[in-house]
Scaffold this motif. Structure first.
Motif, PDB file in Angstrom:
ATOM      1  N   HIS A 269       0.842  -1.187   0.000  1.00 25.19           N
ATOM      2  CA  HIS A 269       0.000   0.000   0.000  1.00 25.19           C
ATOM      3  C   HIS A 269       0.887   1.250   0.000  1.00 25.19           C
ATOM      4  CE1 HIS A 269      -2.855  -3.079   1.597  1.00 25.19           C
ATOM      5  NE2 HIS A 269      -3.674  -2.432   0.783  1.00 25.19           N
TER       6      HIS A 269
ATOM      7  N   VAL B 286      -8.396  -3.635   7.381  1.00 28.34           N
ATOM      8  CA  VAL B 286      -8.421  -3.425   5.931  1.00 28.34           C
ATOM      9  C   VAL B 286      -9.607  -4.164   5.314  1.00 28.34           C
ATOM     10  CG1 VAL B 286      -7.226  -3.953   3.762  1.00 28.34           C
ATOM     11  CG2 VAL B 286      -5.953  -2.966   5.679  1.00 28.34           C
TER      12      VAL B 286
ATOM     13  N   ALA C 285     -13.152  -2.047   4.059  1.00 25.71           N
ATOM     14  CA  ALA C 285     -13.576  -2.042   2.652  1.00 25.71           C
ATOM     15  C   ALA C 285     -15.086  -2.190   2.521  1.00 25.71           C
ATOM     16  CB  ALA C 285     -12.864  -3.163   1.898  1.00 25.71           C
TER      17      ALA C 285
ATOM     18  N   GLY D  66     -16.544   1.299   2.603  1.00 30.27           N
ATOM     19  CA  GLY D  66     -15.946   2.298   1.731  1.00 30.27           C
ATOM     20  C   GLY D  66     -14.712   2.965   2.294  1.00 30.27           C
TER      21      GLY D  66
ATOM     22  N   ASP E 105     -10.867   3.132   2.521  1.00 29.91           N
ATOM     23  CA  ASP E 105      -9.761   2.595   1.737  1.00 29.91           C
ATOM     24  C   ASP E 105      -8.694   1.979   2.645  1.00 29.91           C
ATOM     25  OD1 ASP E 105      -7.426   4.714   2.134  1.00 29.91           O
ATOM     26  OD2 ASP E 105      -9.282   5.837   1.861  1.00 29.91           O
ATOM     27  N   ALA E 106      -7.851   1.146   2.052  1.00 32.10           N
ATOM     28  CA  ALA E 106      -6.857   0.389   2.819  1.00 32.10           C
ATOM     29  C   ALA E 106      -5.866   1.297   3.530  1.00 32.10           C
ATOM     30  CB  ALA E 106      -6.119  -0.579   1.897  1.00 32.10           C
TER      31      ALA E 106
END
Length: 353
Positions: free
Chosen positions: A40, A300, A304, A307, A309-310
């Motif tokens: 990431h 993580v 998700a 909504g 994000d990682a």
């Protein structure tokens, strides 16, 4: 055919491997965490973490402090059959947490150490061990119900992946209910002898003691019977309710952190899902100290679904690690201070016949 000499060798190898489980778990967790970071955007994670700011981090640390105080009061309610008051339980609850989150002890070393240190206040060894067992039982029961609430809330999300995850959580909770029922039966039906031997072995392993403590004599079952006495059910239920309140308060950590990061539309119900199920995942991976990598991966995955994000989820996990260090390091120093004052310990009381 097994020879007489090969059996002891296998036993020694098995014990050596068991002693290394926490270290292996720590290594696996570190590798998982590094992998998550490597795939990431580190800059985006750092930026999201920076947006929390000193005020946000202070609020998260304050919430964690309140959580540990509630857990300390809960421990005192279920375990204080020796009349030593609440103070030692509050102090030692911070020590238990510090050991579990900062040392490679497979998330159980803090409980073993907490029971041992409680004897420094004159509590008999069997009663201290029994108090840890009962407190841990209510803590895990609370987590199971908290995870159930999270699974039910997750089932309301109109998402196929969320529905599958909610189903898996429900199946896992059925297994947990069976295990917890067996754990309760062991405490109430006279099966605490094995528990006592395991606690003594864990104490010697994690604390590097070569011989049992003088207080580690038979009597845990009698102490458990004392703590589970009908006259104490009001105190036991108060302890359980305090543990439930502590789990629910944990969702406030996530809600505050996400608000500070800038995820404005997160609801408290979503924070409950994130906290409850990430804690359940972390507890399932108990051999990994402090859920290294496991907590990050769980957030993580769960984030998700809403909504998130990682990069934000990883930053959220970092925020939750801050109280581990800020409160954990002083707790380890407190442990050493208590050890240094061991000569002032009173004679054991609260013996169970």
């Amino acid at each position: 055919m097994t020879t007489a000499s090969s059996a002891p060798l296998r036993h020694r190898l098995g014990r050596a491997l068991l002693r290394r489980v926490p270290l292996l778990g720590a290594l696996a967790g570190i590798l998982l965490a590094l992998w998550l970071v490597s795939v990431h955007d580190v800059g985006a994670v750092a930026s999201a973490f920076g947006r929390v700011g000193p005020a946000g981090l202070a609020a998260v640390v304050l919430v964690r402090t309140l959580i540990l105080l509630l857990c300390g009061f809960a421990w005192a309610k279920v375990a204080d059959a020796s009349g030593i008051g609440t103070g030692p339980f509050l102090l030692l609850r911070f020590v238990r947490e510090g050991v579990n989150v900062l040392l490679p002890v497979a998330s159980v070393g803090g409980e073993v150490l907490g029971g041992r240190l409680l004897t420094f206040w004159g509590v008999a060894g069997p009663l201290a061990a029994a108090g840890i067992v009962v407190d841990l039982f209510f803590q895990v029961i609370g987590l199971a119900l908290f995870a159930l609430a999270g699974a039910l809330l997750l089932a309301q999300v109109e998402n196929a992946q969320a529905a599958r995850l909610a189903t898996w959580c429900a199946e896992g909770l059925v297994v947990s209910a069976i295990v917890l029922s067996a754990f309760f039966a062991v405490q109430r039906l006279g099966g605490a002898g094995a528990v006592e031997r395991r606690l003594a072995a864990l104490g010697r392993r994690f604390l590097r003691e070569t011989a049992p403590s003088p207080d580690a004599r038979p009597g845990v079952q009698g102490a458990l019977d004392t703590l589970w006495a009908r006259s104490r059910w009001c105190s036991l239920m108060q302890g359980f309710c305090l543990h439930m309140a502590a789990w629910l308060l944990g969702a406030l950590e996530i809600w505050i952190a996400l608000k500070c990061i800038g995820v404005a539309d997160v609801s408290f119900a979503e924070a409950v899902v994130l906290e409850s199920l990430s804690q359940a995942i972390k507890s399932a991976a108990f051999p990994v100290p402090s859920g290294l990598g496991v907590q990050e991966g769980g957030l993580v995955l769960l984030g998700a679904l809403f909504g998130i994000d990682a990069d934000t989820a990883l930053a959220l996990s970092l925020v939750k690690r801050v109280p581990d260090v800020v409160l954990g390091l002083p707790s380890l120093l407190l442990w050493q201070l208590i050890e240094g004052r061991r000569s002032l310990v009173a004679r054991p009381r609260g013996e169970v016949g």
